[in-house]
Every structure is written in structure tokens, then in C-alpha cells.
Design a protein around this motif. Structure first.
Motif, PDB file in Angstrom:
ATOM      1  N   SER A  52     -13.924  -3.156   2.872  1.00 17.90           N
ATOM      2  CA  SER A  52     -14.767  -3.960   1.980  1.00 17.90           C
ATOM      3  C   SER A  52     -15.110  -3.104   0.776  1.00 17.90           C
ATOM      4  O   SER A  52     -15.598  -1.984   0.921  1.00 17.90           O
ATOM      5  N   PHE A  53     -14.840  -3.622  -0.410  1.00 22.77           N
ATOM      6  CA  PHE A  53     -15.268  -2.970  -1.647  1.00 22.77           C
ATOM      7  C   PHE A  53     -16.535  -3.654  -2.113  1.00 22.77           C
ATOM      8  O   PHE A  53     -16.576  -4.882  -2.214  1.00 22.77           O
ATOM      9  N   ILE A  54     -17.571  -2.882  -2.393  1.00 19.38           N
ATOM     10  CA  ILE A  54     -18.825  -3.426  -2.918  1.00 19.38           C
ATOM     11  C   ILE A  54     -19.007  -2.880  -4.319  1.00 19.38           C
ATOM     12  O   ILE A  54     -19.008  -1.662  -4.534  1.00 19.38           O
ATOM     13  N   ILE A  55     -19.181  -3.788  -5.275  1.00 15.44           N
ATOM     14  CA  ILE A  55     -19.357  -3.401  -6.672  1.00 15.44           C
ATOM     15  C   ILE A  55     -20.632  -4.050  -7.193  1.00 15.44           C
ATOM     16  O   ILE A  55     -20.720  -5.278  -7.269  1.00 15.44           O
ATOM     17  N   PRO A  56     -21.642  -3.263  -7.559  1.00 13.85           N
ATOM     18  CA  PRO A  56     -22.816  -3.835  -8.217  1.00 13.85           C
ATOM     19  C   PRO A  56     -22.516  -3.969  -9.707  1.00 13.85           C
ATOM     20  O   PRO A  56     -22.071  -3.018 -10.342  1.00 13.85           O
ATOM     21  N   ALA A  57     -22.707  -5.154 -10.263  1.00 16.26           N
ATOM     22  CA  ALA A  57     -22.370  -5.393 -11.668  1.00 16.26           C
ATOM     23  C   ALA A  57     -23.568  -5.927 -12.429  1.00 16.26           C
ATOM     24  O   ALA A  57     -24.193  -6.897 -12.000  1.00 16.26           O
ATOM     25  N   CYS A  58     -23.894  -5.287 -13.528  1.00 13.52           N
ATOM     26  CA  CYS A  58     -24.945  -5.778 -14.424  1.00 13.52           C
ATOM     27  C   CYS A  58     -24.436  -5.605 -15.848  1.00 13.52           C
ATOM     28  O   CYS A  58     -24.556  -4.530 -16.446  1.00 13.52           O
ATOM     29  N   CYS A  67     -12.305  -2.528 -13.175  1.00 18.16           N
ATOM     30  CA  CYS A  67     -12.530  -2.075 -11.800  1.00 18.16           C
ATOM     31  C   CYS A  67     -11.894  -3.044 -10.804  1.00 18.16           C
ATOM     32  O   CYS A  67     -11.137  -2.631  -9.922  1.00 18.16           O
ATOM     33  N   VAL A  68     -12.170  -4.330 -10.949  1.00 21.42           N
ATOM     34  CA  VAL A  68     -11.635  -5.332 -10.031  1.00 21.42           C
ATOM     35  C   VAL A  68     -10.112  -5.373 -10.109  1.00 21.42           C
ATOM     36  O   VAL A  68      -9.421  -5.376  -9.081  1.00 21.42           O
ATOM     37  N   LYS A  69      -9.580  -5.378 -11.317  1.00 20.38           N
ATOM     38  CA  LYS A  69      -8.119  -5.403 -11.479  1.00 20.38           C
ATOM     39  C   LYS A  69      -7.479  -4.201 -10.797  1.00 20.38           C
ATOM     40  O   LYS A  69      -6.457  -4.326 -10.114  1.00 20.38           O
ATOM     41  N   SER A  70      -8.075  -3.034 -10.959  1.00 24.91           N
ATOM     42  CA  SER A  70      -7.491  -1.824 -10.381  1.00 24.91           C
ATOM     43  C   SER A  70      -7.493  -1.881  -8.845  1.00 24.91           C
ATOM     44  O   SER A  70      -6.558  -1.391  -8.210  1.00 24.91           O
ATOM     45  N   ILE A  71      -8.508  -2.484  -8.265  1.00 25.60           N
ATOM     46  CA  ILE A  71      -8.538  -2.629  -6.805  1.00 25.60           C
ATOM     47  C   ILE A  71      -7.368  -3.490  -6.344  1.00 25.60           C
ATOM     48  O   ILE A  71      -6.624  -3.122  -5.433  1.00 25.60           O
ATOM     49  N   TYR A  72      -7.176  -4.626  -6.994  1.00 26.95           N
ATOM     50  CA  TYR A  72      -6.085  -5.513  -6.594  1.00 26.95           C
ATOM     51  C   TYR A  72      -4.718  -4.917  -6.929  1.00 26.95           C
ATOM     52  O   TYR A  72      -3.748  -5.143  -6.212  1.00 26.95           O
ATOM     53  N   ASP A  73      -4.622  -4.134  -8.008  1.00 33.70           N
ATOM     54  CA  ASP A  73      -3.352  -3.489  -8.349  1.00 33.70           C
ATOM     55  C   ASP A  73      -2.935  -2.476  -7.292  1.00 33.70           C
ATOM     56  O   ASP A  73      -1.768  -2.373  -6.947  1.00 33.70           O
ATOM     57  N   TRP A  74      -3.890  -1.708  -6.766  1.00 30.78           N
ATOM     58  CA  TRP A  74      -3.560  -0.619  -5.848  1.00 30.78           C
ATOM     59  C   TRP A  74      -3.743  -0.970  -4.379  1.00 30.78           C
ATOM     60  O   TRP A  74      -3.249  -0.260  -3.508  1.00 30.78           O
ATOM     61  N   CYS A  75      -4.454  -2.029  -4.092  1.00 28.00           N
ATOM     62  CA  CYS A  75      -4.749  -2.351  -2.687  1.00 28.00           C
ATOM     63  C   CYS A  75      -4.324  -3.767  -2.328  1.00 28.00           C
ATOM     64  O   CYS A  75      -4.753  -4.293  -1.305  1.00 28.00           O
ATOM     65  N   SER A 140     -17.717   1.190 -13.344  1.00 26.75           N
ATOM     66  CA  SER A 140     -17.020   2.024 -14.322  1.00 26.75           C
ATOM     67  C   SER A 140     -15.840   2.763 -13.715  1.00 26.75           C
ATOM     68  O   SER A 140     -15.070   3.411 -14.413  1.00 26.75           O
ATOM     69  N   VAL A 141     -15.656   2.651 -12.393  1.00 22.15           N
ATOM     70  CA  VAL A 141     -14.564   3.334 -11.691  1.00 22.15           C
ATOM     71  C   VAL A 141     -13.293   2.490 -11.783  1.00 22.15           C
ATOM     72  O   VAL A 141     -13.327   1.271 -11.611  1.00 22.15           O
ATOM     73  N   GLU A 142     -12.206   3.157 -12.033  1.00 19.58           N
ATOM     74  CA  GLU A 142     -10.900   2.505 -12.028  1.00 19.58           C
ATOM     75  C   GLU A 142     -10.052   3.165 -10.949  1.00 19.58           C
ATOM     76  O   GLU A 142      -9.797   4.370 -11.008  1.00 19.58           O
ATOM     77  N   VAL A 143      -9.635   2.389  -9.956  1.00 20.82           N
ATOM     78  CA  VAL A 143      -8.790   2.909  -8.887  1.00 20.82           C
ATOM     79  C   VAL A 143      -7.431   3.224  -9.499  1.00 20.82           C
ATOM     80  O   VAL A 143      -6.832   2.385 -10.180  1.00 20.82           O
ATOM     81  N   ALA A 144      -6.937   4.447  -9.251  1.00 20.26           N
ATOM     82  CA  ALA A 144      -5.694   4.883  -9.884  1.00 20.26           C
ATOM     83  C   ALA A 144      -4.706   5.428  -8.869  1.00 20.26           C
ATOM     84  O   ALA A 144      -3.950   6.348  -9.156  1.00 20.26           O
ATOM     85  N   GLY A 145      -4.719   4.883  -7.692  1.00 16.65           N
ATOM     86  CA  GLY A 145      -3.792   5.337  -6.663  1.00 16.65           C
ATOM     87  C   GLY A 145      -4.266   4.877  -5.302  1.00 16.65           C
ATOM     88  O   GLY A 145      -5.240   4.126  -5.184  1.00 16.65           O
ATOM     89  N   ASP A 146      -3.561   5.350  -4.296  1.00 19.92           N
ATOM     90  CA  ASP A 146      -3.911   4.983  -2.927  1.00 19.92           C
ATOM     91  C   ASP A 146      -5.141   5.773  -2.490  1.00 19.92           C
ATOM     92  O   ASP A 146      -5.039   6.932  -2.107  1.00 19.92           O
ATOM     93  N   ILE A 147      -6.291   5.149  -2.560  1.00 24.88           N
ATOM     94  CA  ILE A 147      -7.522   5.798  -2.100  1.00 24.88           C
ATOM     95  C   ILE A 147      -7.838   5.428  -0.656  1.00 24.88           C
ATOM     96  O   ILE A 147      -8.610   6.109   0.010  1.00 24.88           O
ATOM     97  N   LEU A 148      -7.226   4.361  -0.171  1.00 20.22           N
ATOM     98  CA  LEU A 148      -7.597   3.858   1.149  1.00 20.22           C
ATOM     99  C   LEU A 148      -7.012   4.677   2.294  1.00 20.22           C
ATOM    100  O   LEU A 148      -7.686   4.877   3.308  1.00 20.22           O
TER     101      LEU A 148
END
Length: 178
Positions: A52-58, A67-75, A140-148
Motif C-alpha cells: 500500500s502506498f500512502i501519499i498525503p497531498a495538499c 509521484c503517482v505516475k512514477s508509482i504506476y510506471d515502476w510498480c 515530492s518523491v518520484e519513484v525511479a526504480g524497483d523500490i519494492l
């Protein structure tokens, strides 16, 4: 007046009317919560995904989108869900999240009716998560690889309960050292 963008208050000295705030206008568009205590808790439900990815957004819609795009791109093929807690955004983030939820699998948006503190926002996400492992990301985080894979490997060790980017260790969960 209430449905036209104004709030009306009857007082002893007369009737007062003021324009609704942007957050008050949005409250009618979708379900929103005032506190984390109001959010249904899913912790007793069986796990439905691995992560589960939890992202607080304001606000900061560009950061949230990236951030969301990078999660779906890499995971994309892994068993994941993305939970974004919209913490009172007024810059178009709320609308983007709602539109995105229609086209993305396992994407959940939870709205608050005003800006809550960081802890309350994260508690909302934790209460709604159905993952075995929970990954909290700042928008503000951008997933840039296999973090899982490394996260799963680290967290599968029974002496590890929490992991993060800075290599902190503790023996008592009160004092952390690098």
C-alpha cells in the motif's frame, strides 16, 4: 443562499452572509472527513495487496501527478494500491485525483474538508490500507526504480519492523541511531 456559494448565519444581532471558502464548495462534490477518527478502519480486513502506498497531498498538483505516475510506471505489475489523502487541496489536485481514480486500478482518494496535520493525514491512509507492507511517500518523491523488492527483502526479516532511507537503528523504539 447556501447552495449559491454563501454561508448564512442567523445571530442575535441579525443575519450574516459570507462567501463559502473553496474547501466548503468542494465538500459537496464528494465525501470528505474532518478528522481521522471519522474514517472507516480497514485494519481488520484481510490483506488484498502486497504493498500500500500512502501519499498525503495538499496542493502542489504537479508533484502529486509525478509521484503517482512514477508509482504506476515502476510498480504497475506488482500487487499494489495507492491511497492519496487529499488534505484540503484547493489548486485542482482534488479534481485530478478524482478523475485519476476512475482510470487507475487500486487507486483510492480520501478527502478532508480542511487541512489536517501530517499525523492525522497519515493515520487516515494507514486505516484504509489493505497491504501487507505500507510505503508512505511524500508527494515530492518520484519513484525511479524497483523500490519494492529491497523493501520486501528488508521487511521480511522478522527483526525489522520499519525501514527508511537513512539507516536508522533502535533497540527500544525510543532512541534511533545511524
Amino acid at each position: 443562499l447556501g447552495h449559491n456559494g454563501y454561508v448564512v448565519h442567523d445571530t442575535l444581532s441579525g443575519t450574516l452572509a459570507r462567501p463559502k471558502t473553496e474547501l466548503e464548495k468542494k465538500t459537496k462534490q464528494w465525501v470528505s472527513y474532518s478528522t481521522s477518527a471519522e474514517v472507516p478502519c480497514m485494519l481488520n480486513q484481510p490483506n488484498a495487496v502486497e504493498f500500500s502506498f500512502i501519499i498525503p497531498a495538499c496542493n502542489y498538483i504537479g508533484d502529486v501527478q509525478r509521484c503517482v505516475k512514477s508509482i504506476y510506471d515502476w510498480c504497475g505489475n506488482m500487487s499494489t494500491e495507492v491511497i492519496v489523502v487529499d488534505n484540503g487541496s484547493i489548486d485542482g489536485t482534488s479534481e485530478w485525483l478524482e478523475n485519476n481514480a476512475l482510470s487507475r486500478p487500486n487507486f483510492k482518494v480520501i478527502h478532508t474538508d480542511h487541512v489536517l496535520g501530517q499525523a492525522s493525514t497519515l493515520n487516515i491512509g494507514f486505516k484504509q490500507s489493505l497491504g501487507i507492507y505500507i510505503v508512505q511517500l511524500d508527494p515530492s518523491v518520484e519513484v525511479a526504480g524497483d523500490i519494492l523488492t529491497p523493501l520486501k527483502n528488508t521487511l521480511s526479516n522478522t527483526i525489522v519492523g520499519v525501514t527508511g532511507p537513512f539507516g536508522l537503528v533502535t533497540t527500544d523504539l525510543h532512541h534511533f541511531h545511524e
